[in-house]
Every structure is written in structure tokens, then in C-alpha cells.
Design an enzyme around this catalytic site. Structure first.
Site, PDB file in Angstrom:
ATOM      1  N   LYS A 173       2.867   3.710   5.165  1.00  0.00           N
ATOM      2  CA  LYS A 173       3.562   3.212   6.362  1.00  0.00           C
ATOM      3  C   LYS A 173       3.764   4.310   7.403  1.00  0.00           C
ATOM      4  O   LYS A 173       3.980   4.016   8.582  1.00  0.00           O
ATOM      5  CB  LYS A 173       4.873   2.565   5.959  1.00  0.00           C
ATOM      6  CG  LYS A 173       4.618   1.266   5.207  1.00  0.00           C
ATOM      7  CD  LYS A 173       5.853   0.492   4.862  1.00  0.00           C
ATOM      8  CE  LYS A 173       5.495  -0.864   4.282  1.00  0.00           C
ATOM      9  NZ  LYS A 173       4.778  -0.758   2.979  1.00  0.00           N
TER      10      LYS A 173
HETATM   11  C1  LIG Z   1       3.905  -1.743   2.462  1.00  0.00           C
HETATM   12  C2  LIG Z   1       3.086  -1.317   1.297  1.00  0.00           C
HETATM   13  C3  LIG Z   1       2.004  -2.090   0.832  1.00  0.00           C
HETATM   14  C4  LIG Z   1       1.620  -3.435   1.441  1.00  0.00           C
HETATM   15  O1  LIG Z   1       1.126  -3.314   2.750  1.00  0.00           O
HETATM   16  P1  LIG Z   1       1.059  -4.600   3.707  1.00  0.00           P
HETATM   17  O2  LIG Z   1       0.627  -4.073   5.031  1.00  0.00           O
HETATM   18  O3  LIG Z   1       2.463  -5.152   3.744  1.00  0.00           O
HETATM   19  O4  LIG Z   1       0.102  -5.543   3.109  1.00  0.00           O
HETATM   20  C5  LIG Z   1       1.283  -1.621  -0.258  1.00  0.00           C
HETATM   21  N1  LIG Z   1       1.613  -0.459  -0.867  1.00  0.00           N
HETATM   22  C6  LIG Z   1       2.640   0.312  -0.443  1.00  0.00           C
HETATM   23  C7  LIG Z   1       2.954   1.566  -1.181  1.00  0.00           C
HETATM   24  C8  LIG Z   1       3.414  -0.073   0.657  1.00  0.00           C
HETATM   25  O5  LIG Z   1       4.446   0.688   1.063  1.00  0.00           O
END
Ligand SMILES: *Cc1c(COP(=O)(O)O)cnc(C)c1O
Length: 495
Positions: A111
Site C-alpha cells: 500500500k
Molecule cells: C491490501 C492488501 C492486499 C489486497 O489488495 P487489494 O488492492 O485490496 O486487492 C493484499 N495483500 C496485502 C499485504 C495488502 O495489504
């Protein structure tokens, strides 16, 4: 002229800056542009470019009302020394396949790619009604990863503040410390006596509370906004790393310009994998996008049957960031895949809110399935994959990436088409789960687990995680769910 409107209606005509500032459309839809894909990224010029140069090309097409200079500044600030690899999202071989690591940013989760640049975009937007003093306050409820990445992105970002709520006692010790030790004069972190859903639905009520919003607008010149992946400014930075993967495959001579690639994506809110679809529309030769879920496999069911049904049990798994029943960004995919039919999207989303389910027409499902493959892993499989991947490749997976790894190993590879698994978190963010899978000591604190993992695998604990053990805690507030609105008001007077 590129303009943005809701997935549920074409009346609006916003610039990308306005869409980023506003976050979500008034009718509850997500901002999209019909011009997406009219101009393409020139893939013949990718090889040898830095991540930052690729970002300039890609974001220039996606956010055309930002000047090249503004984008250049945002990119330089967001993808600088706070990353511990100069490639930002390095691609590594994994057997016959590849893994692209998206976790080299300041909070060790993917993120960061989006949340390092979103505040920079926001700082370059201007208020709709010309109130030059207006500041934006991000309010978010988190079950762990998003909160810290948003705090790290918005800390001391000009013209912004941020308030993060997390459920008391329901995030890991590392995740709690990551948030409560956050520096910055414009940040607030508060525990809530309740679960994540309580906190999340109260944040939604706060956004919808016109009286509260009018009050803080008037007294404090503050508007509330969301850092959730419904914001187009959080989605588009993720398109960049798909092109970066392609550039790195070219450099390794694993492909020639024009060759197709498959991507395997651990998925929750459908943001990450949607960015891959945007990359394809911008001209990246993507053969297949593989949607990998955990035991909360609502997307698997949708992609195999055409029915999306959120009325089902919710499981708390070892991959918490994928524990999601409503994948908001699917709405954007439905818009584009239905050949931009806002009436169909409105109809489906009404069904979802009224009945908890919807069903797409068979031709639409067929078209979706031509591009999107899918699979899922339960927790025993996740644990086994972490062990297998270490044994077979000497590579340590985190539990989210392990869902994708399982799905990838279950599918036959297409000869001549490389597969890239997106890795969404450092295994050191989930050291207890990883140690249990690898048969290592897992009884002690999270920090003892990290040290044990490091010793057994010869990998290094990211310093920003290891140092949390001794970082001073700045925030100890804890409120009842009913007091969250009042807390937000206080914070607004204080940024
Ligand atoms: C947020 C997240 C995801 C999922 O990503 P999306 O964009 O919501 O599909 C997968 N793995 C981790 C570690 C995350 O923080």
C-alpha cells in the site's frame, strides 16, 4: 480533454484533480474516465528506464491535468530514499516464474506504492469553492496495514491531516506499534472499543454526517476525505509497477517487446488487480490476470459463476488484508467490461445493497473470464506454500503472497509466457504465521519471532520493523464507538 464521472452515471465532468479531492461520486459510484486507453504507453521505449521515468510516462496519461512538472515533483518525493531498493518494485526469479516485491517502502506493505504519492497529489489540488485555507483531513478505520501506510504517507504532508481508528486488541502488536509510534504534527491515532466493522461503519457515518461536516468546515476550514482504494489517486500509481515488471523482464531478456505476460495477484478490494487491467488498456501485453483469494473467496465464486454474493460467513484468516466480502473496485472493472454501461452498473450495485447479491449477464461473464482467471487458498494451504517455497526456492513468502503462490502452482503455465507473482507484504510483518509454517519457534513476542526468522533463513529484518520494539509510543487514546465523531471534531481543530 480527459474528464471523470461516476461508474453509475455520466453527468459529472471532473478533472482528475477534482476526482482525487472528492474521492467518491455523490451517487456512491467510483470515478472513471471514458478516455482510458485512447493513448497508449510506448512499450518499445520501456527498457532501461527507471521506475520514476516509467511513472512519469504512465501517470502523465492517467492524470493529464497535472503538469509534467507537478507529476515529476510528486514522483521524486514519493519514490525516493524512503524505499530500500532503487528499483522501487524489484523483480526476482522464483523457479521458472518471477516474483515482484511491492513491499520495499516505509511500512513494508504494497500500500506504500499508492499512499506515498496520494498525499502529494492532494497537496496539488485546490478546493472547489475557492476557500484557500481549506485543508483535507483523512479519516480511516483500519484492520492493520492501511492505517500505517496512510499515516506514513500523510504525516506532515502540506494542507492535510489524518485520523486513524483501529479496533482495540484486534491488530497485531507490530501493527499497533507501527501506528502508535507514528511521528508528524498532523496525525492522530486512536483505538476503538469494538471490532473493525464497528469502526468502519462509524467512519462511513461520520462522512455522511452533514451537520458535523458543516461544523468543521465552518470552524476549522477542514473537509473530510478517504484514503481508501476507491480514490482514483490511489489506484493509478499502482498501474506503474505493471510496466516496471515488463521493463525488468525485457532487461533480463526473458521477453521481447510485444510478448505477453501473466500476472498473479493476491486480492482483497480488487484494487491491485484492477491496476493490471488499466495497464492492459494502456497497451501492456497482458495475457491473463489471475485473481487469488484467501478463504474469503467471494471473488472466486463470482468469476466462476457470475453471481456475486456477500451473504456468507466472514473468516478471520492469516492473510487479514485479503479478508474482505465487498470488493469495491470490482465496480470499475464491471463498468469497462460492460463497454461502459452505467445503467447496468447502477442496477447491479442496487441489487448488491438491496439483496446482498447480483448476477451479471452471461456474455459479460464470458468476456470477463477471457482475461481474469482465479483461484483461492485456505489457511492450511497457505502454511504449506510458505514451507514449500522456502524448501524449493529458498524464498520466504508472507501469507498474502502465499495465497497467490498456491494459485500459481495449481495452474499450468503457458509455454513462452512468463508469470509474475505480485508480492504484497514483507514476511516480517507476519512473523508468527511464517515461523509456524516453517516450523520455527513462535511462542515468544513478535520481535523474537522476527529474530528467529532472520537467523533461520539468513534474511534481514527490515530495520523499521525491528526498531519498533524501542520506539516511543505517542498515542494511547481509546474511545467508545459512539465517541468517534466527537474525536474527529477535536482532531479537525488541531491540524
Ligand atoms: C491490501 C492488501 C492486499 C489486497 O489488495 P487489494 O488492492 O485490496 O486487492 C493484499 N495483500 C496485502 C499485504 C495488502 O495489504
Amino acid at each position: 480533454m480527459t474528464t471523470f464521472h461516476s461508474t453509475r452515471g455520466t453527468d459529472d465532468a471532473l478533472t482528475s484533480k477534482q476526482a482525487i479531492r472528492k474521492g467518491i461520486a455523490d451517487d456512491g459510484g467510483l470515478f472513471v474516465t471514458d478516455q482510458l486507453g485512447e493513448s497508449k504507453v510506448d512499450i518499445a521505449t520501456l527498457q532501461g528506464k527507471t521506475y520514476q521515468q516509467i511513472a512519469q510516462d504512465v501517470l502523465g496519461l492517467l492524470l493529464p491535468d497535472f503538469t509534467a512538472q507537478e507529476l515529476g515533483e510528486c514522483i521524486a518525493e514519493a519514490y525516493g530514499a524512503q524505499w530500500d531498493d532503487e528499483r522501487i518494485t524489484p523483480l526476482k526469479p522464483l523457479g521458472d516464474d518471477y516474483v515482484m516485491e511491492l513491499f520495499h517502502g516505509p511500512t513494508c506493505a504494497f500500500k506504500d506504492v499508492a499512499l506515498q504519492i496520494l498525499p502529494r497529489f492532494m497537496a496539488r489540488t485546490t478546493p472547489a469553492d475557492g476557500d484557500a485555507d481549506e485543508r483535507i483531513m483523512i479519516v480511516t478505520a483500519t484492520s492493520g496495514d492501511t492505517g500505517k501506510a496512510a499515516l506514513a504517507g500523510f504525516a506532515d504532508a502540506p494542507g492535510t491531516g489524518i485520523t486513524v481508528f483501529y479496533p482495540e486488541g484486534r491488530v497485531s502488536k507490530v501493527q499497533e506499534l507501527q501506528m502508535t509510534t507514528q511521528s508528524g504534527d498532523n496525525v492522530h491515532v486512536c483505538a476503538v472499543r469494538g471490532n473493525f466493522d464497528d469502526a468502519q461503519s462509524t467512519v462511513k457515518e461520520i462522512f455522511a454526517d452533514t451537520e458535523l461536516n458543516a461544523c468543521i468546515a465552518q470552524e476549522d476550514h477542514v473537509v473530510l476525505s478517504s484514503a481508501n482504494s476507491i480514490n482514483v489517486g490511489r489506484l493509478v500509481p499502482q498501474v506503474v509497477y505493471y510496466f516496471s515488471a515488463y521493463a525488468q523482464l525485457l532487461e533480463r531478456q526473458a521477453i521481447n517487446v510485444g510478448d505477453e505476460v501473466d500476472f498473479v495477484v493476491p486480492t482483497g478490494n480488487f484494487g491491485d488487480v484492477l491496476a493490471g487491467y488499466y495497464a492492459k488498456m494502456l497497451g501492456l501485453p497482458v495475457r491473463q490476470l489471475v485473481v487469488a483469494s484467501d478463504r474469503n473467496n467471494v471473488l472466486f465464486d463470482f468469476l466462476t459463476t457470475g453471481t456475486y454474493n456477500r451473504k456468507r460467513p466472514f473468516y478471520e484468516t492469516t492473510s487479514p488484508s485479503m479478508d474482505i466480502l465487498v470488493s469495491s473496485n470490482l465496480e470499475r472493472m464491471l463498468y469497462y467490461m460492460s463497454e461502459k454501461d452505467p445503467r447496468l452498473v447502477t442496477y447491479l450495485m442496487n441489487d448488491l445493497s438491496q439483496w446482498g447479491a447480483y448476477e451479471v449477464p452471461p456474455q459479460l461473464l464470458m468476456r470477463i473470464r477471457e482475461l481474469f482467471a482465479t483461484g483461492w487458498a485456505d489457511e492450511a494451504q497457505v502454511s504449506r506454500m510458505i514451507a514449500d517455497c522456502w524448501k524449493d526456492h529458498g524464498y520466504v513468502l508472507d501469507p498474502h503472497t502465499a495465497c497467490g503462490y498456491f494459485v500459481m502452482t495449481q495452474m499450468p503455465a503457458e509455454p513462452g509466457t512468463p508469470r509474475v507473482l505480485l508480492s504484497t507484504a514483507s514476511p516480517y510483518k507476519f512473523p508468527r504465521t511464517v515461523n509456524e509454517a516453517l516450523g520455527l519457534e513462535s511462542d515468544g513476542t513478535d520481535f523474537e519471532c522476527m529474530d528467529g526468522l532472520s537467523e533461520a533463513t539468513g534474511t534481514t529484518v527490515p530495520p523499521m520493523l525491528r526498531e519498533l520494539d524501542e520506539a516511543p509510543v505517542r498515542f494511547r487514546d481509546c474511545v467508545e464507538v459512539s465517541d468517534m465523531g466527537h474525536y474527529v471534531e477535536q482532531c479537525a481543530g488541531n491540524i
